[in-house]
Design a protein around this motif. Structure first.
Motif, mmCIF file in Angstrom:
data_model
loop_
_atom_site.group_PDB
_atom_site.id
_atom_site.type_symbol
_atom_site.label_atom_id
_atom_site.label_comp_id
_atom_site.label_asym_id
_atom_site.label_seq_id
_atom_site.Cartn_x
_atom_site.Cartn_y
_atom_site.Cartn_z
ATOM 1 N N SER A 252 42.290 79.146 -29.294
ATOM 2 C CA SER A 252 43.513 78.780 -29.979
ATOM 3 C C SER A 252 43.297 78.045 -31.370
ATOM 4 O O SER A 252 44.120 78.103 -32.021
ATOM 5 N N ILE A 253 42.220 77.803 -31.794
ATOM 6 C CA ILE A 253 41.739 77.146 -32.784
ATOM 7 C C ILE A 253 41.650 78.165 -33.931
ATOM 8 O O ILE A 253 42.128 77.889 -34.946
ATOM 9 N N PHE A 254 41.324 79.413 -33.562
ATOM 10 C CA PHE A 254 41.456 80.381 -34.652
ATOM 11 C C PHE A 254 42.870 80.779 -34.946
ATOM 12 O O PHE A 254 43.101 81.060 -36.030
ATOM 13 N N LEU A 255 43.739 81.070 -33.908
ATOM 14 C CA LEU A 255 45.160 81.112 -34.187
ATOM 15 C C LEU A 255 45.872 80.142 -35.032
ATOM 16 O O LEU A 255 46.563 80.467 -35.889
ATOM 17 N N ASN A 256 45.327 78.798 -34.629
ATOM 18 C CA ASN A 256 46.044 77.614 -35.657
ATOM 19 C C ASN A 256 45.530 77.793 -37.022
ATOM 20 O O ASN A 256 46.290 77.273 -37.826
ATOM 21 N N VAL A 257 44.143 78.272 -37.195
ATOM 22 C CA VAL A 257 43.685 78.307 -38.506
ATOM 23 C C VAL A 257 44.612 79.340 -39.438
ATOM 24 O O VAL A 257 44.897 79.284 -40.552
ATOM 25 N N LEU A 258 44.641 80.459 -38.725
ATOM 26 C CA LEU A 258 45.317 81.665 -39.320
ATOM 27 C C LEU A 258 46.702 81.180 -39.609
ATOM 28 O O LEU A 258 47.418 81.426 -40.656
ATOM 29 N N TYR A 259 47.503 80.504 -38.629
ATOM 30 C CA TYR A 259 48.787 80.152 -38.905
ATOM 31 C C TYR A 259 49.071 79.106 -39.984
ATOM 32 O O TYR A 259 49.795 78.889 -40.830
ATOM 33 N N ALA A 260 47.977 78.092 -40.102
ATOM 34 C CA ALA A 260 47.953 77.027 -41.048
ATOM 35 C C ALA A 260 47.793 77.849 -42.447
ATOM 36 O O ALA A 260 48.289 77.257 -43.362
ATOM 37 N N GLY A 261 46.964 78.797 -42.348
ATOM 38 C CA GLY A 261 46.732 79.740 -43.846
ATOM 39 C C GLY A 261 48.085 80.072 -44.170
ATOM 40 O O GLY A 261 48.357 80.145 -45.525
ATOM 41 N N VAL A 262 49.090 80.817 -43.302
ATOM 42 C CA VAL A 262 50.194 81.261 -43.803
ATOM 43 C C VAL A 262 51.023 80.266 -44.064
ATOM 44 O O VAL A 262 51.744 80.184 -45.172
ATOM 45 N N LEU A 263 51.169 78.991 -43.574
ATOM 46 C CA LEU A 263 51.869 77.772 -43.911
ATOM 47 C C LEU A 263 51.361 77.285 -45.258
ATOM 48 O O LEU A 263 52.284 76.816 -46.083
ATOM 49 N N LEU A 264 50.121 77.232 -45.513
ATOM 50 C CA LEU A 264 49.641 76.676 -46.929
ATOM 51 C C LEU A 264 50.068 77.834 -48.027
ATOM 52 O O LEU A 264 50.253 77.352 -49.149
ATOM 53 N N TYR A 265 50.172 79.103 -47.613
ATOM 54 C CA TYR A 265 50.461 80.057 -48.694
ATOM 55 C C TYR A 265 52.057 79.875 -49.111
ATOM 56 O O TYR A 265 52.234 79.718 -50.042
ATOM 57 N N CYS A 266 52.803 79.782 -47.952
ATOM 58 C CA CYS A 266 54.242 79.290 -48.056
ATOM 59 C C CYS A 266 54.206 78.088 -49.084
ATOM 60 O O CYS A 266 55.353 78.064 -49.876
ATOM 61 N N VAL A 267 53.560 76.911 -48.675
ATOM 62 C CA VAL A 267 53.876 75.676 -49.448
ATOM 63 C C VAL A 267 53.531 75.928 -50.999
ATOM 64 O O VAL A 267 54.170 75.427 -51.781
ATOM 65 N N PHE A 268 52.434 76.579 -51.181
ATOM 66 C CA PHE A 268 51.761 76.747 -52.610
ATOM 67 C C PHE A 268 52.864 77.497 -53.135
ATOM 68 O O PHE A 268 53.024 77.335 -54.567
ATOM 69 N N ARG A 269 53.342 78.658 -52.676
ATOM 70 C CA ARG A 269 54.304 79.374 -53.482
ATOM 71 C C ARG A 269 55.570 78.721 -53.719
ATOM 72 O O ARG A 269 56.210 78.903 -54.709
ATOM 73 N N THR A 270 55.911 77.682 -52.750
ATOM 74 C CA THR A 270 57.214 76.808 -52.988
ATOM 75 C C THR A 270 56.760 75.982 -54.448
ATOM 76 O O THR A 270 57.765 75.943 -55.328
ATOM 77 N N TYR A 271 55.531 75.606 -54.466
ATOM 78 C CA TYR A 271 55.243 74.704 -55.855
ATOM 79 C C TYR A 271 55.351 75.520 -57.057
ATOM 80 O O TYR A 271 55.623 75.003 -57.853
ATOM 81 N N TYR A 272 54.696 76.991 -56.665
ATOM 82 C CA TYR A 272 54.414 77.618 -58.077
ATOM 83 C C TYR A 272 56.244 78.043 -58.411
ATOM 84 O O TYR A 272 56.517 78.012 -59.622
ATOM 85 N N ALA A 273 56.938 78.311 -57.465
ATOM 86 C CA ALA A 273 58.251 78.523 -57.664
ATOM 87 C C ALA A 273 59.116 77.486 -58.398
ATOM 88 O O ALA A 273 59.696 77.496 -59.514
ATOM 89 N N LEU A 274 58.667 76.371 -57.985
ATOM 90 C CA LEU A 274 59.549 75.016 -58.396
ATOM 91 C C LEU A 274 58.928 74.890 -59.648
ATOM 92 O O LEU A 274 59.728 74.268 -60.725
ATOM 93 N N ASN A 275 57.680 75.065 -59.927
ATOM 94 C CA ASN A 275 57.300 74.723 -61.308
ATOM 95 C C ASN A 275 57.597 75.687 -62.354
ATOM 96 O O ASN A 275 57.789 75.250 -63.718
ATOM 97 N N ILE A 276 57.759 76.679 -62.047
ATOM 98 C CA ILE A 276 58.435 77.705 -62.976
ATOM 99 C C ILE A 276 60.004 77.470 -63.366
ATOM 100 O O ILE A 276 60.285 77.473 -64.576
ATOM 101 N N LEU A 277 60.689 76.865 -62.160
ATOM 102 C CA LEU A 277 61.959 76.520 -62.539
ATOM 103 C C LEU A 277 62.066 75.200 -63.579
ATOM 104 O O LEU A 277 63.062 74.999 -64.378
#
Length: 211
Positions: free
Chosen positions: A129-154
């Motif tokens: 389950s550790i590997f699944l949680n790491v993959l899931y954390a990667g997806v969340l991390l990508y979404c978070v940084f894309r949110t920062y990216y979009a907000l900074n463009i705005l």
């Protein structure tokens, strides 16, 4: 004299006990008893201790751990590694924290086994389950940084600027990072639970039709 006083106290206490039990029996077995308002009843109730709802506890727990990983990994390791290496390290840190700490604490809050599974994306209790949680954390991390990216463009920041540096108007720091991470986590878990409910209801209807 002391012996007589002791006996008198025993007789008195026994008599009081009988009177009280008789009074309770009358109240329990009373018919057509007058209605008592909730306000009157509350006068004889003990004061309830303030307790934090379980939803708030879980949200604070997830937020705190995400913010802590941001603090130690992004601000700590960010001095030595950058770019994708830093994001990979953060994904591993977030996944390990979720599997080994957050989910274990959520299970410790349970009154019944599996009660808090609805607050987890990965509910299996195996070593992998550790590997699944790491993959899931990667997806969340990508979404978070894309949110920062979009907000900074705005906000009018150069889209090529590194959001982890001082050039970004909205830089990454533990509190806002924890809020974004928690928001996406809850969103994905809500979607997962919705699909599970839909499939369960469909399966129940199919089984009911077969009967």
């Amino acid at each position: 004299m002391s012996g007589k006083k002791t006996k008198t106290r025993e007789i008195t206490s026994a008599g009081n006990y009988k009177l009280k039990t008789k009074a309770i029996d009358r109240l329990v077995n009373a018919e057509n008893a007058p209605e008592v308002s909730e306000e009157e009843i509350n006068k004889y109730r003990g004061k309830k201790k303030f307790s934090i709802p379980s939803k708030v506890k879980i949200a604070l727990l997830k937020f705190w751990f995400a913010g802590a990983v941001c603090y130690f990994f992004l601000w700590g390791l960010g001095l030595y590694i950058h770019g994708l290496d830093l994001l990979l390290a953060m994904a591993i840190g977030l996944g390990l924290t979720t599997d080994l700490m957050t989910n274990k604490l959520l299970r410790s809050f349970e009154k019944e086994e599996g009660e808090n599974d609805r607050w987890m994306m990965v509910t299996v209790r195996k070593y992998w389950s550790i590997f699944l949680n790491v993959l899931y954390a990667g997806v969340l991390l990508y979404c978070v940084f894309r949110t920062y990216y979009a907000l900074n463009i705005l906000l009018g920041v150069d889209p090529n600027a590194d959001i982890t540096s001082a050039e970004a108007m909205l830089g990454v720091e533990p509190i806002l990072f924890g809020i974004f991470y928690l928001a996406f986590d809850m969103l994905f878990i809500k979607v997962k639970n919705t699909f599970i409910t839909i499939f369960r209801d469909a399966g129940a209807k199919v089984r009911a039709g077969e009967r």
